[in-house]
Motif scaffolding. Structure first.
Motif, PDB file in Angstrom:
ATOM      1  N   THR A 162       0.838  -1.199   0.000  1.00 16.50           N
ATOM      2  CA  THR A 162       0.000   0.000   0.000  1.00 16.50           C
ATOM      3  C   THR A 162       0.873   1.250   0.000  1.00 16.50           C
ATOM      4  O   THR A 162       0.583   2.232  -0.704  1.00 16.50           O
ATOM      5  N   GLU A 163       1.949   1.236   0.771  1.00 19.09           N
ATOM      6  CA  GLU A 163       2.889   2.363   0.779  1.00 19.09           C
ATOM      7  C   GLU A 163       3.509   2.573  -0.601  1.00 19.09           C
ATOM      8  O   GLU A 163       3.635   3.715  -1.063  1.00 19.09           O
ATOM      9  N   LEU A 164       3.901   1.480  -1.252  1.00 19.37           N
ATOM     10  CA  LEU A 164       4.515   1.604  -2.573  1.00 19.37           C
ATOM     11  C   LEU A 164       3.544   2.217  -3.582  1.00 19.37           C
ATOM     12  O   LEU A 164       3.908   3.094  -4.379  1.00 19.37           O
ATOM     13  N   ALA A 165       2.294   1.750  -3.538  1.00 14.95           N
ATOM     14  CA  ALA A 165       1.296   2.318  -4.443  1.00 14.95           C
ATOM     15  C   ALA A 165       1.000   3.773  -4.098  1.00 14.95           C
ATOM     16  O   ALA A 165       0.839   4.631  -4.979  1.00 14.95           O
ATOM     17  N   HIS A 166       0.943   4.065  -2.811  1.00 14.54           N
ATOM     18  CA  HIS A 166       0.665   5.429  -2.331  1.00 14.54           C
ATOM     19  C   HIS A 166       1.714   6.403  -2.847  1.00 14.54           C
ATOM     20  O   HIS A 166       1.411   7.541  -3.254  1.00 14.54           O
ATOM     21  N   ALA A 167       2.978   5.954  -2.860  1.00 13.72           N
ATOM     22  CA  ALA A 167       4.066   6.846  -3.272  1.00 13.72           C
ATOM     23  C   ALA A 167       4.017   7.166  -4.761  1.00 13.72           C
ATOM     24  O   ALA A 167       4.564   8.188  -5.197  1.00 13.72           O
ATOM     25  N   GLU A 168       3.353   6.344  -5.562  1.00 10.34           N
ATOM     26  CA  GLU A 168       3.319   6.538  -7.006  1.00 10.34           C
ATOM     27  C   GLU A 168       2.132   7.378  -7.475  1.00 10.34           C
ATOM     28  O   GLU A 168       2.036   7.723  -8.649  1.00 10.34           O
ATOM     29  N   LEU A 169       1.207   7.667  -6.548  1.00 13.32           N
ATOM     30  CA  LEU A 169      -0.028   8.350  -6.943  1.00 13.32           C
ATOM     31  C   LEU A 169       0.005   9.826  -6.592  1.00 13.32           C
ATOM     32  O   LEU A 169       0.605  10.220  -5.583  1.00 13.32           O
ATOM     33  N   PRO A 170      -0.641  10.660  -7.385  1.00 13.17           N
ATOM     34  CA  PRO A 170      -0.788  12.073  -7.027  1.00 13.17           C
ATOM     35  C   PRO A 170      -1.853  12.230  -5.944  1.00 13.17           C
ATOM     36  O   PRO A 170      -2.598  11.291  -5.638  1.00 13.17           O
ATOM     37  N   GLU A 171      -1.921  13.403  -5.363  1.00 13.63           N
ATOM     38  CA  GLU A 171      -2.956  13.676  -4.370  1.00 13.63           C
ATOM     39  C   GLU A 171      -4.331  13.463  -4.999  1.00 13.63           C
ATOM     40  O   GLU A 171      -4.576  13.822  -6.153  1.00 13.63           O
TER      41      GLU A 171
END
Length: 512
Positions: A162-171
């Motif tokens: 989830t952290e890895l995906a979170h880091a790749e997404l814009p706000e």
């Protein structure tokens, strides 16, 4: 064996019987009392005169009355026999006994009554029950620890990806949704932490504290936690006693017991917290003369609904709760049990339906002195890039850690078990800075792997990963080099910081 009293004067027998520690009870052929010695009357909390003429069944609990009648019915034609029986004392307390019955006959062999030798086994029975309860809780604890380990592996992967995906997404909304997933994983981690507290596997930092002061300082918090129709009464004195315990653990014990008491007082009531000292003495409650160290006794008493014996028997079991479905995890009291035990103490419960409950905690008393807590200032480690051998049998955790460390610039060597890791280490021609290994793995455990690897690469730094707590894992202090510990579930930041710190410290030692 038959007993004859005709050859010995009764007054002589009375003198002999009254000097005995066990109870002696003479009954006639109608099962009514003809004589009891002082010890027997004392066991029942009455007097010999008050018992004279009364049948034995009058003093027995209901479920043993038929047993006594059957035993007495066999006496005219039987030899001596032994039977377990539960009597009721005058104050209502249970008296567990072993009763040895022998027929009394006249010179012509006719049956005239029986002599009962009554031994008090209440303490022995309590010790056996306590031992059985401890064995059950230890088995449940081992099961709970295993669940925590497996669940923490899953949480590492859930939170990590989830952290890895979170880091790749814009706000935006999707990133906000992932924030909720991470927050839920953190709440799940808190639950596994409470399970580890039950198994006494939670890492504690004990210091010498004044428990009276702790209770007084917690009073405002307790008042805010409990409903307004519950009065809190204290009988504590700060500065009188000292114990060695993790202050956070003591707070957790008191809060959980207070909230548990509130649940039992549906229509309000009184919560009493009292404290006194217990001098060193035999452990009378458990029998067998086991010594108790000088202790501080903390009692938490409520005026609530109380508990029956079936509830008391399962009270500290993880996930056991009397609340409605969906209300409560059933981990509050199991957490208390674990924290008290890990702090060197014991906890006992007395309860009666419609009367209330008292939790009694004994914690070892220590000298009156302060321990200055160690304050660790978090420091950002110098960025260290190196070669890491990572060993993890769970593929999802291994892949998450590999991606995190690869992004941080490290060179990763991976293995799924200990034998594979040794083969990788022997085949790799360059240096290896860090061994990052899970502890509980099929085949070779992490401690064994680290010990073997240190023989061929003595300069390697070791980081253990585990879903178990550090204090519950044996042999970590037996390695020839200090080992760091990384508790699962961990975040990507925690992982990169741990590896960078080990590499930086290792290189600092090599600097002139």
């Amino acid at each position: 064996m038959h007993t004859s009293v005709g050859q010995v004067p009764m007054e002589r027998l009375r003198t002999i019987f009254d000097g005995m520690f066990d109870g002696v009870w003479l009954i006639g052929s109608d099962s009514r009392t003809t004589y009891v010695n002082e010890a027997m009357a004392g066991l029942l909390g009455t007097t010999p005169d008050a018992m004279h003429g009364h049948p034995i069944t009058e003093y027995l609990s209901e479920e043993f009355q038929a047993t006594a009648e059957a035993m007495i019915g066999r006496q005219p034609v039987s030899v001596a026999e032994r039977v377990d029986m539960r009597f009721l004392r005058a104050d209502g307390a249970d008296l567990w006994t072993l009763v040895a019955a022998s027929p009394i006959v006249n010179a012509d062999g006719s049956y005239v009554g029986s002599m009962l030798n009554v031994s008090d086994v209440t303490g022995k029975r309590a010790a056996q029950n306590q031992a059985m309860q401890n064995q059950k809780l230890e088995a449940i604890g081992a099961f709970a620890a295993g669940i925590s380990h497996d669940f923490n592996n899953l949480l590492t992967a859930i939170r990590g990806y989830t952290e890895l995906a979170h880091a790749e997404l814009p706000e935006g909304d999707i990133r906000a949704d992932l924030d909720q997933v991470i927050a839920s994983a953190d709440r799940a981690q808190a639950i596994t932490g409470r399970l580890l507290a039950f198994t006494r596997g939670q890492a504690l930092q004990p210091v010498v504290v004044d428990p009276g002061r702790v209770v007084l300082d917690m009073l405002p918090m307790l008042r805010s936690l409990l409903s307004e129709d519950i009065d809190i009464a204290l009988n504590v004195e700060p500065g009188k006693f000292w114990i060695r315990i993790d202050p956070v653990a003591l707070d957790q014990i008191l809060v959980n017991l207070a909230v548990n008491a509130e649940d039992a007082m549906h229509n309000g009531g009184t919560l009493m917290i009292s404290m006194d000292g217990v001098e060193g003495r035999p452990q009378e409650a458990l029998g067998g003369g086991e010594a108790i160290k000088p202790s501080v006794r903390i009692r938490i008493t409520d005026s609530g609904a109380g508990m029956d014996e079936a509830t008391l028997a399962r009270l500290f079991d993880p996930f056991f709760t009397t609340k409605d479905l969906g209300k409560g995890t059933g981990l509050g009291l199991s957490t208390v049990y674990g924290l008290v035990g890990q702090s060197g103490g014991t906890i006992q419960v007395e309860s009666a339906v419609a009367i209330g409950s008292t939790f009694t905690i004994l914690l070892p008393k220590v000298a009156a002195r302060f321990d200055r807590p160690i304050v660790r200032t978090p420091q950002q480690p110098d960025v260290g890039i190196g070669i890491v051998l990572m060993v993890e049998d769970e593929p999802s955790v291994r892949e998450f850690a590999r991606r995190v460390l690869d992004r941080a610039g490290h060179t990763l060597l991976t293995a799924g078990n200990g034998e594979e890791a040794l083969h990788v280490a022997e085949s790799w021609e360059g240096s290896i800075d860090v061994l990052l290994t899970d502890i509980v793995m099929p085949g070779m455990h992490g401690q064994v792997l680290a010990a073997r690897l240190l023989k061929i690469r003595p300069d390697i730094r070791v980081i253990f990963m585990s879903g178990y707590a550090e204090d519950s894992i044996p042999a970590l202090d037996r390695l020839v080099t200090p080992a760091a510990f990384l508790a699962k579930p961990f975040s990507s930041m925690t992982l990169t910081e741990a590896v960078a710190r080990e590499i930086s410290e290792a290189r600092a030692l090599l600097e002139p």
